[in-house]
Design a protein around this motif. Structure first.
Motif, PDB file in Angstrom:
ATOM      1  N   GLN A 128      43.216  98.386  15.765  1.00 52.94           N
ATOM      2  CA  GLN A 128      43.158  98.727  17.194  1.00 52.94           C
ATOM      3  C   GLN A 128      41.892  98.131  17.821  1.00 52.94           C
ATOM      4  N   PHE A 129      40.814  98.095  17.036  1.00 50.92           N
ATOM      5  CA  PHE A 129      39.540  97.601  17.539  1.00 50.92           C
ATOM      6  C   PHE A 129      39.549  96.087  17.753  1.00 50.92           C
ATOM      7  N   THR A 130      40.284  95.360  16.897  1.00 46.83           N
ATOM      8  CA  THR A 130      40.254  93.891  16.973  1.00 46.83           C
ATOM      9  C   THR A 130      41.497  93.310  17.651  1.00 46.83           C
ATOM     10  N   ARG A 131      42.278  94.166  18.280  1.00 45.77           N
ATOM     11  CA  ARG A 131      43.490  93.657  18.928  1.00 45.77           C
ATOM     12  C   ARG A 131      43.158  92.631  19.998  1.00 45.77           C
ATOM     13  N   GLU A 132      42.106  92.863  20.777  1.00 49.16           N
ATOM     14  CA  GLU A 132      41.746  91.944  21.851  1.00 49.16           C
ATOM     15  C   GLU A 132      41.306  90.592  21.286  1.00 49.16           C
ATOM     16  N   LEU A 133      40.613  90.617  20.142  1.00 49.09           N
ATOM     17  CA  LEU A 133      40.210  89.361  19.517  1.00 49.09           C
ATOM     18  C   LEU A 133      41.442  88.577  19.055  1.00 49.09           C
ATOM     19  N   ALA A 134      42.426  89.284  18.489  1.00 48.78           N
ATOM     20  CA  ALA A 134      43.665  88.626  18.073  1.00 48.78           C
ATOM     21  C   ALA A 134      44.402  88.052  19.269  1.00 48.78           C
ATOM     22  N   SER A 135      44.344  88.772  20.382  1.00 45.60           N
ATOM     23  CA  SER A 135      45.008  88.287  21.608  1.00 45.60           C
ATOM     24  C   SER A 135      44.359  86.997  22.108  1.00 45.60           C
ATOM     25  N   GLU A 190      49.437  95.133  15.517  1.00 46.36           N
ATOM     26  CA  GLU A 190      48.222  95.853  15.178  1.00 46.36           C
ATOM     27  C   GLU A 190      48.519  97.148  14.437  1.00 46.36           C
ATOM     28  N   LEU A 191      47.529  97.622  13.710  1.00 47.90           N
ATOM     29  CA  LEU A 191      47.650  98.908  13.034  1.00 47.90           C
ATOM     30  C   LEU A 191      47.877  99.992  14.071  1.00 47.90           C
ATOM     31  N   PRO A 192      48.779 100.915  13.823  1.00 44.79           N
ATOM     32  CA  PRO A 192      49.182 101.866  14.876  1.00 44.79           C
ATOM     33  C   PRO A 192      48.143 102.912  15.238  1.00 44.79           C
ATOM     34  N   GLN A 193      47.133 103.117  14.412  1.00 46.20           N
ATOM     35  CA  GLN A 193      46.153 104.167  14.681  1.00 46.20           C
ATOM     36  C   GLN A 193      44.738 103.627  14.614  1.00 46.20           C
ATOM     37  N   ALA A 194      43.866 104.208  15.417  1.00 43.48           N
ATOM     38  CA  ALA A 194      42.450 103.848  15.383  1.00 43.48           C
ATOM     39  C   ALA A 194      41.845 104.256  14.048  1.00 43.48           C
ATOM     40  N   GLN A 195      40.918 103.452  13.551  1.00 44.78           N
ATOM     41  CA  GLN A 195      40.221 103.672  12.284  1.00 44.78           C
ATOM     42  C   GLN A 195      41.124 103.475  11.055  1.00 44.78           C
ATOM     43  N   ALA A 196      42.372 103.060  11.268  1.00 45.44           N
ATOM     44  CA  ALA A 196      43.272 102.848  10.136  1.00 45.44           C
ATOM     45  C   ALA A 196      42.825 101.666   9.287  1.00 45.44           C
ATOM     46  N   GLY A 226      39.882  90.775  11.275  1.00 47.76           N
ATOM     47  CA  GLY A 226      38.750  91.693  11.321  1.00 47.76           C
ATOM     48  C   GLY A 226      37.838  91.358  12.483  1.00 47.76           C
ATOM     49  N   THR A 227      36.580  91.723  12.357  1.00 48.68           N
ATOM     50  CA  THR A 227      35.636  91.498  13.464  1.00 48.68           C
ATOM     51  C   THR A 227      34.799  90.251  13.282  1.00 48.68           C
ATOM     52  N   GLY A 228      34.550  89.860  12.020  1.00 54.61           N
ATOM     53  CA  GLY A 228      33.606  88.772  11.807  1.00 54.61           C
ATOM     54  C   GLY A 228      32.214  89.209  12.235  1.00 54.61           C
ATOM     55  N   ASN A 229      31.356  88.231  12.458  1.00 53.60           N
ATOM     56  CA  ASN A 229      30.017  88.502  12.978  1.00 53.60           C
ATOM     57  C   ASN A 229      30.110  88.518  14.496  1.00 53.60           C
TER      58      ASN A 229
END
Length: 400
Positions: A50-57, A72-78, A17-20
């Motif tokens: 899709q939003f947190t892919r860069e953090l996972a990278s 990553e999840l294939p769609q935004a907002q999924a 996820g995003t965390g803080n």
């Protein structure tokens, strides 16, 4: 690594996820890295949105010595759609298992992700019977109720209780429908443990029922010690009574060849049991099997009526019915009518694929069979009213 050292075989899946966003290191990176480092993994699969892919990278780059893959999840907002998350996570687990990974070798960490992602990963893990689930916990919270960074601990729990419940429910469903072999498969391949303390009794009960249902009375009678008191509570209502167990033993008992009275009595009991067995075949859509049983009942009934006249000679059904007419037997007309019914005549029975023919005689319409069985049951009761007691004993298997 030397050739004698074992290669890691475990796989870890983690939601990201995003965390803080103001404290990414403390609230996201550190907990995830702690979970990854707590184990010797053959591979780690990060499950970001899709939003947190860069953090996972970034985690992947930071732990370059660990075999990490991003999915990553294939769609935004999924990440806010449980169904979408579940479909993606279930596909990942299914692919791992298709590659030969056993459920015991897969662990999931559902801590860092949206609520939808966490729920979906847990559901997918339970769906594929993964025995271990992991999460990050802490007993220390700040004034906002948030975990104090650096106090995280790794918690794990197994799904034995959940799996036991699934086994009990699935096996009971199959037992009630008469699919006793499936009960043996489900209980036999489930993970052992105290949660399945009644599995031995369930297997013995299913074995008993399966033997009885396939007319193997001797094998069923040998299972007289069913230890029914040790069955799980949800199974207690489906335990046979001592009367039903005695019924099977009676069908399995040897007969003195010189005792025609005992032989005739056994034939009456067999008719009742075949009648109940045939009705189960109808319910399970096994119409040809039901047809064969129906006309075996007709044969037995004709032989019993001849025995009442002191005739014990073995002969074809045609000759038996002819002799009963000549003897003026009160059941001769009913037997003639049943044997000559157009849709399910005795001749058609002989032309069944299961006897001498090349095609099925009943087809897809069960109504003529139902009428035939109703007529046979009426004959049994008219011949001997106590047949109702026999039928009550042998319909124990008719849970459907």
């Amino acid at each position: 690594m030397t050739t004698t050292e074992k290669q890691p075989t475990q796989t870890l899946l983690l939601t990201v996820g995003t965390g803080n966003l103001e404290q990414l290191r403390e609230t996201l990176f550190t907990p995830l890295i702690k979970s990854i480092q707590a184990g010797d993994w053959a591979q780690v699969i990060l499950l970001p949105s899709q939003f947190t892919r860069e953090l996972a990278s970034q985690i992947q780059q930071e732990l370059s010595s660990v075999p990490i893959r991003l999915s990553e999840l294939p769609q935004a907002q999924a990440e806010n759609d449980v169904d979408a998350c579940y479909a993606h996570f279930a596909q990942e687990i299914q692919q791992l298992m298709a590659q030969g990974h056993a459920p015991e070798s897969i662990c999931v960490d559902f801590t860092r992700g949206t609520k939808a992602m966490s729920a979906a990963l847990v559901l997918a893990a339970v769906r594929f019977q993964l025995p271990r689930l992991r999460y990050i916990m802490s007993t220390q919270r700040d004034e906002r109720g948030m975990v104090v960074p650096g106090t995280e601990q790794i918690g794990e729990f197994d799904t034995d209780d959940i799996d036991a419940g699934r086994v009990y429910e699935q096996s009971l469903m199959h037992f009630r429908s008469g699919n006793f072999a499936a009960v043996l498969d489900i209980v036999g391949t489930s993970r052992p443990g105290p949660q399945l303390s009644g599995r031995r009794q369930i297997r013995r009960l299913a074995t008993f029922a399966a033997a009885w249902d396939r007319l193997d009375y001797e094998s069923a009678a040998r299972l007289d010690d069913l230890s029914l008191h040790a069955l799980p509570p949800t199974w207690q209502a489906y335990a046979p009574t001592s009367h039903q167990i005695d019924w099977v033993k009676q069908l399995a008992a040897p007969i003195d060849n010189g005792s025609q009275v005992l032989k005739t009595e056994r034939m009456r009991h067999l008719m009742a049991d075949l009648l109940a067995n045939g009705r189960r075949r109808i319910r399970l859509l096994q119409y040809e099997d039901a047809l064969i049983r129906a006309y075996r009942i007709l044969d037995l009934f004709a032989a019993i009526r001849l025995a009442e006249h002191g005739v014990y000679k073995s002969m074809t059904q045609y000759d038996m019915l002819k002799q009963l007419r000549e003897l003026g037997d009160p059941f001769a007309g009913d037997l003639d009518t049943l044997a000559a019914k157009r849709k399910l005549s005795a001749q058609k029975r002989n032309r069944s694929l299961l006897i001498h023919g090349l095609t099925a005689m009943v087809g897809s319409d069960s109504q003529p069979l139902q009428h035939l069985y109703d007529a046979l049951e009426a004959l049994l009761i008219r011949d001997r009213p106590t047949a109702r007691t026999d039928l009550a004993a042998c319909t124990w298997l008719d849970f459907g």
